[in-house]
Design a protein around this motif. Structure first.
Motif: not given
Length: 134
Positions: A1-2, A5, A7
């Motif tokens: 996961m960035r 962002t 998710t």
């Protein structure tokens, strides 16, 4: 996961969603692989230390803050508030007002981001505040 962002984790009952979240938070041991958070391997780190880093698990308890407004519910969960222990709370509002205002600002930004600003003063337990799914 960035970072930055959103998710989503979806799947049928029994697929392991809750188990994964518990392993990420450290409340269940990881049986294989590693958990890397903010560039740090936290796989063997206890849950309380992960929480101090900001890696925590929340639960779907819609009634937990039902007597608070949506804004107060959101701001209560924003990180960085200075009141974490009784002695700090007892020092009075002058001591923690800045943190409270920062949490409200963060909560307001989140409500704006998700188009929920119109519900900020509605009680969180009121079923009318929840937007229609679609």
């Amino acid at each position: 996961m960035r970072r930055g962002t959103l998710t989503g984790l979806i799947g049928p009952n029994g697929a392991g969603k809750s188990t994964l979240l518990a392993m990420l938070a450290g409340t269940l041991p990881v049986t294989s692989g590693r958990v890397i958070y903010a560039g740090t391997d936290v796989t063997s780190m206890p849950a309380y230390r992960r929480a101090r880093l900001g890696l925590v698990r929340t639960f779907q308890l819609a009634s937990e803050f039902k007597r608070l407004t949506v804004m107060r519910t959101c701001s209560a969960r924003c990180r960085g508030t200075g009141v974490t222990r009784w002695p700090e709370a007892l020092r009075g509002r002058r001591y923690w007002r800045g943190d409270e205002e920062a949490a409200i600002d963060r909560a307001r930004a989140l409500l704006d981001r998700f188009g929920l600003s119109g519900y900020a003063d509605t009680y969180a337990g009121d079923p009318k505040w929840r937007p229609a799914a679609g």
